[in-house]
Design a protein around this motif. Structure first.
Motif, PDB file in Angstrom:
ATOM      1  N   HIS A   6       0.613 -10.896   1.092  1.00 55.50           N
ATOM      2  CA  HIS A   6       1.178  -9.559   0.924  1.00 55.50           C
ATOM      3  C   HIS A   6       0.763  -8.639   2.066  1.00 55.50           C
ATOM      4  CE1 HIS A   6       3.080  -9.993  -2.986  1.00 55.50           C
ATOM      5  NE2 HIS A   6       2.032 -10.671  -3.384  1.00 55.50           N
ATOM      6  N   ALA A   7      -0.383  -8.902   2.674  1.00 53.82           N
ATOM      7  CA  ALA A   7      -0.896  -8.019   3.716  1.00 53.82           C
ATOM      8  C   ALA A   7      -0.181  -8.277   5.030  1.00 53.82           C
ATOM      9  CB  ALA A   7      -2.392  -8.244   3.905  1.00 53.82           C
ATOM     10  N   ALA A  21       0.107   1.394   1.170  1.00 59.91           N
ATOM     11  CA  ALA A  21       0.166   0.276   0.239  1.00 59.91           C
ATOM     12  C   ALA A  21       1.618  -0.105  -0.011  1.00 59.91           C
ATOM     13  CB  ALA A  21      -0.503   0.669  -1.078  1.00 59.91           C
ATOM     14  N   PRO A  22       1.920  -1.398  -0.115  1.00 61.53           N
ATOM     15  CA  PRO A  22       3.288  -1.811  -0.430  1.00 61.53           C
ATOM     16  C   PRO A  22       3.700  -1.324  -1.814  1.00 61.53           C
ATOM     17  CG  PRO A  22       1.992  -3.659   0.412  1.00 61.53           C
ATOM     18  CD  PRO A  22       1.035  -2.541   0.118  1.00 61.53           C
ATOM     19  N   VAL A  23       5.007  -1.319  -2.058  1.00 62.13           N
ATOM     20  CA  VAL A  23       5.526  -0.985  -3.384  1.00 62.13           C
ATOM     21  C   VAL A  23       5.001  -2.009  -4.386  1.00 62.13           C
ATOM     22  CG1 VAL A  23       7.594   0.177  -2.536  1.00 62.13           C
ATOM     23  CG2 VAL A  23       7.615  -2.298  -2.850  1.00 62.13           C
ATOM     24  N   PRO A  24       5.005  -1.673  -5.691  1.00 63.39           N
ATOM     25  CA  PRO A  24       4.386  -2.561  -6.685  1.00 63.39           C
ATOM     26  C   PRO A  24       4.904  -3.988  -6.678  1.00 63.39           C
ATOM     27  CG  PRO A  24       4.824  -0.403  -7.642  1.00 63.39           C
ATOM     28  CD  PRO A  24       5.455  -0.395  -6.284  1.00 63.39           C
ATOM     29  N   PRO A  27       7.838  -8.154  -1.652  1.00 61.82           N
ATOM     30  CA  PRO A  27       8.019  -9.559  -1.296  1.00 61.82           C
ATOM     31  C   PRO A  27       6.791 -10.112  -0.584  1.00 61.82           C
ATOM     32  CG  PRO A  27       9.285  -8.133   0.179  1.00 61.82           C
ATOM     33  CD  PRO A  27       8.747  -7.258  -0.902  1.00 61.82           C
ATOM     34  N   ARG A  28       6.515 -11.389  -0.771  1.00 60.58           N
ATOM     35  CA  ARG A  28       5.477 -12.057   0.002  1.00 60.58           C
ATOM     36  C   ARG A  28       6.031 -12.341   1.390  1.00 60.58           C
ATOM     37  NH1 ARG A  28       4.558 -17.074  -1.877  1.00 60.58           N
ATOM     38  NH2 ARG A  28       6.526 -17.072  -3.007  1.00 60.58           N
ATOM     39  N   MET A  29       5.223 -12.101   2.413  1.00 65.63           N
ATOM     40  CA  MET A  29       5.725 -12.247   3.767  1.00 65.63           C
ATOM     41  C   MET A  29       4.691 -12.897   4.671  1.00 65.63           C
ATOM     42  SD  MET A  29       8.019  -8.887   4.569  1.00 65.63           S
ATOM     43  CE  MET A  29       7.062  -7.555   3.873  1.00 65.63           C
ATOM     44  N   THR A  30       5.172 -13.684   5.614  1.00 58.98           N
ATOM     45  CA  THR A  30       4.311 -14.231   6.642  1.00 58.98           C
ATOM     46  C   THR A  30       3.938 -13.136   7.632  1.00 58.98           C
ATOM     47  OG1 THR A  30       6.304 -14.885   7.840  1.00 58.98           O
ATOM     48  CG2 THR A  30       5.219 -16.581   6.509  1.00 58.98           C
ATOM     49  N   ALA A 220      11.073   0.738   3.308  1.00 60.83           N
ATOM     50  CA  ALA A 220      11.382   0.103   2.019  1.00 60.83           C
ATOM     51  C   ALA A 220      10.147  -0.552   1.417  1.00 60.83           C
ATOM     52  CB  ALA A 220      12.500  -0.923   2.211  1.00 60.83           C
ATOM     53  N   LEU A 221       9.383  -1.262   2.251  1.00 57.78           N
ATOM     54  CA  LEU A 221       8.203  -1.970   1.753  1.00 57.78           C
ATOM     55  C   LEU A 221       7.162  -1.022   1.181  1.00 57.78           C
ATOM     56  CD1 LEU A 221       6.829  -4.792   1.562  1.00 57.78           C
ATOM     57  CD2 LEU A 221       5.733  -4.256   3.741  1.00 57.78           C
TER      58      LEU A 221
END
Length: 308
Positions: A6-7, A21-24, A27-30, A220-221
């Protein structure tokens, strides 16, 4: 297969002002960043050989649920956000929680997007391709103007820009140690607070569309609202750039370049404020004067020419 997390560390070439901080349901991201510059040998007009840096352009093919959609030419500074923002600005997704994961693998030059529930009518929505004016011949899907009437931006009294804030933004950009300053051949985009005091995000890429899409993905994230923000770009203000800013909810755009007729007409229709030819303390306000608090510079005295 790259590991997912997530980071997202902040690579060179992408500069958020403060961690968010990302939204609750993010998406998982590389984290598939690449070196942004490459050194090559050149020979100048004096016959002297020397080494210079040039932007390291890469091809990234985007697959959504195993369906190939588009190939983006990019520096690869933060490709996961580029893909997320591209999907958002194409109106293929409305929210990042529709995406389960974005996996970028540079060994094969691909970004694999896995959605949570698929994208409705994907074939129909991507069936019509429009070649854009973007650097590298970008592509948008569908009718650009079809969704104009559904866009709602803040009223002029809710989203304004002072001339002093505009000048402060331009000074921030002038002082930026950028890839363009070192190597040229790229466009830069930034997101500012409307008071001009804080640059929230800055990114450079081989085309202005990639840069704005990356900022859109970052917004968006992290759930960033655009209504009280100002978007800055080094690129020209075409209809596609104006439309993308409007989709991001940002009503004020500043460009170091100029504006096209369609860009001007679209901004006027949407009630947006456009500034162009903006550098140092100089600018032109093309549309949306009611959002701009002018603080006029003193007029320079005319230069008298004495005939000899």
């Amino acid at each position: 297969m790259p590991a997912l997390s997530h980071a997202l560390p902040d690579p060179a070439g992408v500069q958020p002002a403060v961690p968010s901080a990302p939204v609750p349901v993010a998406p998982r991201m590389t984290d598939a960043r690449l070196p942004l510059l490459r050194e090559i040998e050149v020979m100048d007009e004096y016959g002297v050989r020397r080494t210079i840096a040039i932007p390291a352009e890469q091809a990234l093919t985007v697959f959504v649920d195993r369906r190939e959609l588009v190939t983006l030419m990019t520096l690869g500074a933060m490709p996961e956000l580029l893909v997320l923002g591209w999907l958002r600005n194409q109106r293929l997704i409305a929210s990042p929680d529709e995406i389960e994961s974005i996996t970028v693998d540079w060994e094969v030059g691909a970004a694999a997007v896995r959605t949570r529930a698929g994208i409705a009518d994907l074939d129909a929505r991507t069936g019509r391709r429009v070649v854009t004016t973007g650097c590298g011949q970008g592509t948008v899907f569908g009718d650009l103007m079809a969704q104009v009437d559904g866009i709602r931006l803040p009223a002029p009294e809710q989203a304004r820009l002072r001339q002093g804030a505009l000048v402060a933004m331009l000074e921030t950009m002038r002082q930026t140690d950028s890839i363009h300053r070192r190597a040229g051949s790229v466009h830069g985009c930034a997101l500012f607070s409307a008071d001009g005091r804080e640059r929230l995000m800055f990114v450079e890429d081989v085309g202005r569309h990639n840069a704005i899409d990356t900022i859109s993905g970052w917004m968006a994230l992290h759930g960033i609202d655009g209504g009280d923000k100002v978007f800055y770009t080094t690129g020209r203000l075409t209809s596609e750039m104006v439309m993308k800013s409007a989709h991001m909810g940002v009503p004020i755009i500043v460009s170091r370049n100029g504006v096209t007729q369609m860009g001007h007409d679209l901004a006027a229709r949407l009630g947006m404020t456009l500034f162009g030819r903006a550098a140092n303390r100089h600018f032109l306000c093309y549309t949306g004067f009611d959002r701009f608090d002018s603080e006029p510079e003193p007029q320079r005295a005319p230069v008298r020419v004495v005939a000899g």
